[in-house]
Every structure is written in C-alpha cells, then in structure tokens.
Design a protein around this motif. Structure first.
Motif, PDB file in Angstrom:
ATOM      1  N   PRO A 156       1.044 -62.799  43.778  1.00 60.86           N
ATOM      2  CA  PRO A 156       2.140 -62.430  42.866  1.00 60.86           C
ATOM      3  C   PRO A 156       3.182 -61.539  43.532  1.00 60.86           C
ATOM      4  O   PRO A 156       4.287 -61.396  43.011  1.00 60.86           O
ATOM      5  CB  PRO A 156       1.418 -61.689  41.731  1.00 60.86           C
ATOM      6  N   TRP A 157       2.847 -60.954  44.701  1.00 60.52           N
ATOM      7  CA  TRP A 157       3.794 -60.103  45.432  1.00 60.52           C
ATOM      8  C   TRP A 157       4.407 -60.830  46.635  1.00 60.52           C
ATOM      9  O   TRP A 157       4.950 -60.202  47.529  1.00 60.52           O
ATOM     10  CB  TRP A 157       3.093 -58.819  45.882  1.00 60.52           C
ATOM     11  N   TYR A 158       4.326 -62.151  46.618  1.00 59.00           N
ATOM     12  CA  TYR A 158       4.890 -62.982  47.689  1.00 59.00           C
ATOM     13  C   TYR A 158       6.392 -62.773  47.799  1.00 59.00           C
ATOM     14  O   TYR A 158       7.121 -62.762  46.808  1.00 59.00           O
ATOM     15  CB  TYR A 158       4.591 -64.450  47.384  1.00 59.00           C
ATOM     16  N   GLU A 159       6.835 -62.600  49.046  1.00 56.24           N
ATOM     17  CA  GLU A 159       8.275 -62.463  49.322  1.00 56.24           C
ATOM     18  C   GLU A 159       8.637 -63.449  50.433  1.00 56.24           C
ATOM     19  O   GLU A 159       8.211 -63.297  51.571  1.00 56.24           O
ATOM     20  CB  GLU A 159       8.608 -61.044  49.758  1.00 56.24           C
ATOM     21  N   PRO A 160       9.404 -64.486  50.136  1.00 58.47           N
ATOM     22  CA  PRO A 160       9.771 -65.459  51.171  1.00 58.47           C
ATOM     23  C   PRO A 160      10.734 -64.861  52.191  1.00 58.47           C
ATOM     24  O   PRO A 160      11.490 -63.935  51.885  1.00 58.47           O
ATOM     25  CB  PRO A 160      10.430 -66.581  50.370  1.00 58.47           C
ATOM     26  N   GLU A 161      10.707 -65.408  53.397  1.00 59.84           N
ATOM     27  CA  GLU A 161      11.545 -64.878  54.478  1.00 59.84           C
ATOM     28  C   GLU A 161      13.020 -64.996  54.161  1.00 59.84           C
ATOM     29  O   GLU A 161      13.826 -64.166  54.625  1.00 59.84           O
ATOM     30  CB  GLU A 161      11.216 -65.594  55.789  1.00 59.84           C
ATOM     31  N   GLU A 162      13.409 -66.020  53.409  1.00 60.40           N
ATOM     32  CA  GLU A 162      14.833 -66.147  53.076  1.00 60.40           C
ATOM     33  C   GLU A 162      15.318 -65.012  52.172  1.00 60.40           C
ATOM     34  O   GLU A 162      16.511 -64.703  52.137  1.00 60.40           O
ATOM     35  CB  GLU A 162      15.131 -67.491  52.412  1.00 60.40           C
ATOM     36  N   ASN A 163      14.384 -64.366  51.452  1.00 59.74           N
ATOM     37  CA  ASN A 163      14.746 -63.198  50.649  1.00 59.74           C
ATOM     38  C   ASN A 163      14.781 -61.931  51.493  1.00 59.74           C
ATOM     39  O   ASN A 163      15.661 -61.081  51.317  1.00 59.74           O
ATOM     40  CB  ASN A 163      13.733 -62.984  49.514  1.00 59.74           C
ATOM     41  N   TYR A 164      13.785 -61.826  52.381  1.00 63.54           N
ATOM     42  CA  TYR A 164      13.665 -60.607  53.200  1.00 63.54           C
ATOM     43  C   TYR A 164      12.947 -60.966  54.499  1.00 63.54           C
ATOM     44  O   TYR A 164      11.749 -61.253  54.488  1.00 63.54           O
ATOM     45  CB  TYR A 164      12.882 -59.529  52.433  1.00 63.54           C
ATOM     46  N   PRO A 165      13.644 -60.951  55.631  1.00 70.43           N
ATOM     47  CA  PRO A 165      13.071 -61.459  56.878  1.00 70.43           C
ATOM     48  C   PRO A 165      12.194 -60.476  57.657  1.00 70.43           C
ATOM     49  O   PRO A 165      11.460 -60.891  58.553  1.00 70.43           O
ATOM     50  CB  PRO A 165      14.317 -61.820  57.695  1.00 70.43           C
ATOM     51  N   ARG A 166      12.246 -59.184  57.351  1.00 73.79           N
ATOM     52  CA  ARG A 166      11.504 -58.209  58.155  1.00 73.79           C
ATOM     53  C   ARG A 166      10.026 -58.168  57.767  1.00 73.79           C
ATOM     54  O   ARG A 166       9.633 -58.678  56.722  1.00 73.79           O
ATOM     55  CB  ARG A 166      12.130 -56.825  57.992  1.00 73.79           C
ATOM     56  N   ASP A 167       9.229 -57.543  58.637  1.00 73.46           N
ATOM     57  CA  ASP A 167       7.786 -57.489  58.414  1.00 73.46           C
ATOM     58  C   ASP A 167       7.377 -56.410  57.418  1.00 73.46           C
ATOM     59  O   ASP A 167       6.328 -56.518  56.785  1.00 73.46           O
ATOM     60  CB  ASP A 167       7.046 -57.248  59.733  1.00 73.46           C
ATOM     61  N   ARG A 168       8.169 -55.364  57.312  1.00 69.51           N
ATOM     62  CA  ARG A 168       7.877 -54.271  56.382  1.00 69.51           C
ATOM     63  C   ARG A 168       9.090 -53.981  55.502  1.00 69.51           C
ATOM     64  O   ARG A 168      10.233 -54.103  55.949  1.00 69.51           O
ATOM     65  CB  ARG A 168       7.491 -52.984  57.132  1.00 69.51           C
ATOM     66  N   PHE A 169       8.796 -53.590  54.264  1.00 71.76           N
ATOM     67  CA  PHE A 169       9.855 -53.151  53.372  1.00 71.76           C
ATOM     68  C   PHE A 169      10.293 -51.737  53.759  1.00 71.76           C
ATOM     69  O   PHE A 169       9.526 -50.990  54.382  1.00 71.76           O
ATOM     70  CB  PHE A 169       9.359 -53.131  51.923  1.00 71.76           C
ATOM     71  N   PRO A 170      11.501 -51.329  53.387  1.00 72.11           N
ATOM     72  CA  PRO A 170      11.869 -49.917  53.547  1.00 72.11           C
ATOM     73  C   PRO A 170      10.931 -49.037  52.725  1.00 72.11           C
ATOM     74  O   PRO A 170      10.316 -49.502  51.756  1.00 72.11           O
ATOM     75  CB  PRO A 170      13.296 -49.865  52.985  1.00 72.11           C
ATOM     76  N   ILE A 171      10.807 -47.786  53.107  1.00 75.93           N
ATOM     77  CA  ILE A 171       9.995 -46.845  52.341  1.00 75.93           C
ATOM     78  C   ILE A 171      10.574 -46.738  50.939  1.00 75.93           C
ATOM     79  O   ILE A 171      11.770 -46.488  50.761  1.00 75.93           O
ATOM     80  CB  ILE A 171       9.966 -45.465  53.026  1.00 75.93           C
ATOM     81  N   SER A 172       9.739 -46.951  49.938  1.00 77.06           N
ATOM     82  CA  SER A 172      10.247 -46.985  48.563  1.00 77.06           C
ATOM     83  C   SER A 172       9.151 -46.606  47.577  1.00 77.06           C
ATOM     84  O   SER A 172       7.962 -46.765  47.852  1.00 77.06           O
ATOM     85  CB  SER A 172      10.779 -48.384  48.225  1.00 77.06           C
ATOM     86  N   ALA A 173       9.576 -46.115  46.419  1.00 76.16           N
ATOM     87  CA  ALA A 173       8.632 -45.737  45.367  1.00 76.16           C
ATOM     88  C   ALA A 173       8.144 -46.982  44.636  1.00 76.16           C
ATOM     89  O   ALA A 173       8.846 -47.980  44.536  1.00 76.16           O
ATOM     90  CB  ALA A 173       9.300 -44.777  44.380  1.00 76.16           C
ATOM     91  N   LYS A 174       6.942 -46.898  44.108  1.00 76.07           N
ATOM     92  CA  LYS A 174       6.335 -48.023  43.396  1.00 76.07           C
ATOM     93  C   LYS A 174       6.899 -48.130  41.980  1.00 76.07           C
ATOM     94  O   LYS A 174       7.131 -47.131  41.312  1.00 76.07           O
ATOM     95  CB  LYS A 174       4.815 -47.844  43.334  1.00 76.07           C
ATOM     96  N   GLY A 175       7.072 -49.370  41.543  1.00 72.66           N
ATOM     97  CA  GLY A 175       7.657 -49.585  40.227  1.00 72.66           C
ATOM     98  C   GLY A 175       6.712 -49.308  39.079  1.00 72.66           C
ATOM     99  O   GLY A 175       7.139 -48.894  37.994  1.00 72.66           O
ATOM    100  N   GLY A 176       5.401 -49.512  39.284  1.00 69.64           N
ATOM    101  CA  GLY A 176       4.437 -49.326  38.199  1.00 69.64           C
ATOM    102  C   GLY A 176       4.356 -47.887  37.710  1.00 69.64           C
ATOM    103  O   GLY A 176       4.600 -47.606  36.534  1.00 69.64           O
TER     104      GLY A 176
END
Length: 205
Positions: A156-176
């Motif tokens: 459910p947390w799948y992110e395709p490369e066309e949306n975001y090509p890097r291996d890690r997300f920027p440091i960010s707070a969790k939405g939950g």
C-alpha cells in the motif's frame, strides 16, 4: 497559538466522527482559536441515500464537515490530493497560525501540546516550526535520513519511479501521528505549486 486541524475520515464514518468530535471538544479549552474540521470529498456514484441523508443531518447539527472537490480514497495519490485540497481550503478560508494534519484515530494531549508552544514563546524560542514524528526507533528508523522508497507494487506504500526516482524520501514527519506546519510554510507549499507538482502515493513525504 491558533490551529486549523483537518481530519480525513471516510464519508460513511458517521459514528467514528462522533467519537473524535467528543475528544476535540474536550480539549478545546487549551487552545486559542482552534478550528477542527472533518474533510469529506465528493460523494461516490454509489453512495447510498441513507449515507447522504446522515451526512446532511450531521453537517446541519455540528457545522464541522468541510466538503471539498476531491476524490475519496487512500491509494494512488488520492489521499495526497485530499491533503492538498485541505491545505488550499486552510489558506483561503481560515486565518489560524498553524495547519495540523492528523489521522482521526490519533490521540493528542491538547494541553501538553499547547503548553509546549506557550513555553517556547515565553522563553524566546521560535515557533516557526514543522513538527511531528519523523522516525520510529523501534522500526529501525532514524532522524538523519529519509525512509526507503518501496518499489513493491503489492504494498500500500508503493511509489513508482515515475512519481519519485530516488531511493530515499526526504526527511519528513509521518502522516498518521500527524504533523504541524506554520501558515507561512503551508503558503509556500500551495502558492509555489510544490504540492501540485509532486503528487506522491505517500501523502506524508
């Protein structure tokens, strides 16, 4: 401080909203200018007349439902677009100091959070903040690097490369657990097109 706190329940979750509403009503004494809203997107084509009637009654009774032009859902960026819509509504219709995004199943100690902001203000510390849960040590995360991007299409947390090509997300707070942004940070995200140009499947990245 004054806060605008939108929640994102499903349209049909009338009973759930009732419970959350009681929690926030009990905590509102600690806040100066708290506006809490339940964000609802456009009704789906198959929404029953019973659900529509309950929502109409609930809206008339409590006045805390905010219906926005978005699509209900969680996957494939639908929740991200819902958060963007709530930020846009905050900037155009409300004047609170902070935007707080929080899941409706998250418990907040209202007084402790308000006291923290008051303490920082009284001691000369800046409240120009981006606040939230950035890492969970028990999950093997740390504050010094962003989370790995999941490329497994079955997740459910799948992110395709066309949306975001890097291996890690920027440091960010969790939405939950929720996060807090100043009005100025939220303004830049919306007015500079940052959110609209980076619609990810993971709404908190």
């Amino acid at each position: 401080p004054s806060f605008s706190a939108p929640f994102s329940p499903r349209r049909s979750d009338v009973e759930r909203r009732s419970l959350v509403r009681k929690m926030w009503e009990a905590g509102s004494e600690s806040w100066d200018g708290l506006v809490s809203k339940f964000i609802l997107c456009n009704p789906p084509a198959d929404e029953s007349a019973d659900v529509s009637k309950k929502i109409e009654k609930e809206s008339s009774q409590f006045g805390d439902l905010l219906e926005l032009d978005c699509e209900e859902g969680y996957l494939q960026g639908t929740l991200t677009k819902k958060v963007i819509a709530s930020m846009q509504a905050y900037m155009t219709s409300y004047d609170q100091d902070y935007f707080m995004k929080i899941d409706d199943d998250t418990f907040i100690s209202h007084k402790r959070l308000c006291d923290l902001f008051g303490y920082r203000q009284e001691t000369g510390r800046s409240n120009s903040t981006y606040m939230g849960v950035f890492a969970e040590i028990a999950a093997g995360e740390n504050m010094n690097q962003g989370n790995l991007v999941i490329r497994d299409a079955s997740s459910p947390w799948y992110e395709p490369e066309e949306n975001y090509p890097r291996d890690r997300f920027p440091i960010s707070a969790k939405g939950g657990p929720g996060y807090i942004l100043t009005r100025e940070i939220t303004r830049q995200i919306i007015e500079n097109g940052i959110a609209q140009s980076h619609v990810l499947n993971n709404e908190d990245k």
